[in-house]
Design a protein around this motif. Structure first.
Motif, short mmCIF file in Angstrom:
data_model
loop_
_atom_site.label_atom_id
_atom_site.label_comp_id
_atom_site.label_asym_id
_atom_site.label_seq_id
_atom_site.Cartn_x
_atom_site.Cartn_y
_atom_site.Cartn_z
N THR A 99 38.16 39.96 42.94
CA THR A 99 38.69 40.13 41.60
C THR A 99 38.25 41.49 41.09
OG1 THR A 99 36.76 39.20 40.48
CG2 THR A 99 38.52 37.65 41.10
N ASN A 100 38.87 41.93 40.02
CA ASN A 100 38.49 43.20 39.41
C ASN A 100 37.01 43.19 39.01
OD1 ASN A 100 38.91 45.78 38.51
ND2 ASN A 100 40.15 45.20 36.75
N GLN A 101 36.57 42.08 38.43
CA GLN A 101 35.18 41.96 37.99
C GLN A 101 34.22 41.99 39.18
OE1 GLN A 101 37.65 39.88 37.11
NE2 GLN A 101 37.97 40.41 34.97
N GLU A 102 34.57 41.30 40.26
CA GLU A 102 33.71 41.30 41.45
C GLU A 102 33.60 42.70 42.05
OE1 GLU A 102 34.40 36.83 43.29
OE2 GLU A 102 35.92 38.37 43.66
N ARG A 104 34.01 45.59 40.48
CA ARG A 104 33.21 46.43 39.58
C ARG A 104 31.72 46.15 39.73
NH1 ARG A 104 35.91 48.90 35.30
NH2 ARG A 104 38.14 48.47 35.26
#
Length: 159
Positions: A99-102, A104
């Protein structure tokens, strides 16, 4: 003998197709059903991608979770690439199951406070400031001037 070998393959294919067709797609990237890929095509891409990047998932439900993330990212890529007004195209890479959060959290590291950065440089440099009378082009493709290098994967620096 041949029927014995074909039965597990048939069962796996059938169970995969049934599994995929019951999955729900992420609502953050809606698109018309006629313009997106078939379930079989997405699963085929995912399996090829897993092999190409040597991915292995150990946790219970982890592969299903990663497939959903992959599918969401693939939908985002397809939607972006279908827009003719963009100057670049997206593609699958080894991060397609994050995911984008992972991504980052794992690869971008810590962020410094911008106010702290401003305090370090009390006097701003005018080295690159536009001066009256400068004849500047509307745009510059820095690739033509050798100022931009190809994208490099720096891995997980510091781990």
């Amino acid at each position: 003998m041949e029927l014995t070998l074909l039965f597990p393959l048939f069962f796996f294919t059938l169970s995969s197709a049934t599994y995929i067709s019951t999955l729900t797609l992420n609502q953050n990237h809606p698109s018309s059903s006629s313009s997106w890929r078939s379930d079989d095509e997405v699963m085929g891409l995912y399996k090829s991608w897993v092999i190409q990047h040597g991915k292995a998932y150990n946790g219970i439900g982890e592969e299903e979770k990663r497939f959903e993330i992959f599918k969401d990212n693939l939908r985002f890529i397809d939607e972006h690439n279908s827009n003719n007004n963009t100057t670049y195209k997206l593609g699958l890479n080894k991060f397609a199951d994050l995911t984008n959060q992972e991504y980052r959290a794992k690869f971008l590291g810590t962020r410094t406070d911008p106010r702290r950065r401003l305090m370090k440089s009390k006097i701003p440099s005018s080295r690159y400031a536009h001066r009256a009378g400068d004849n500047l082009p509307d745009s510059v493709d820095w690739r033509d001037h050798g100022a931009v290098s190809p994208v490099k994967d720096q891995g997980s620096c510091g781990e």
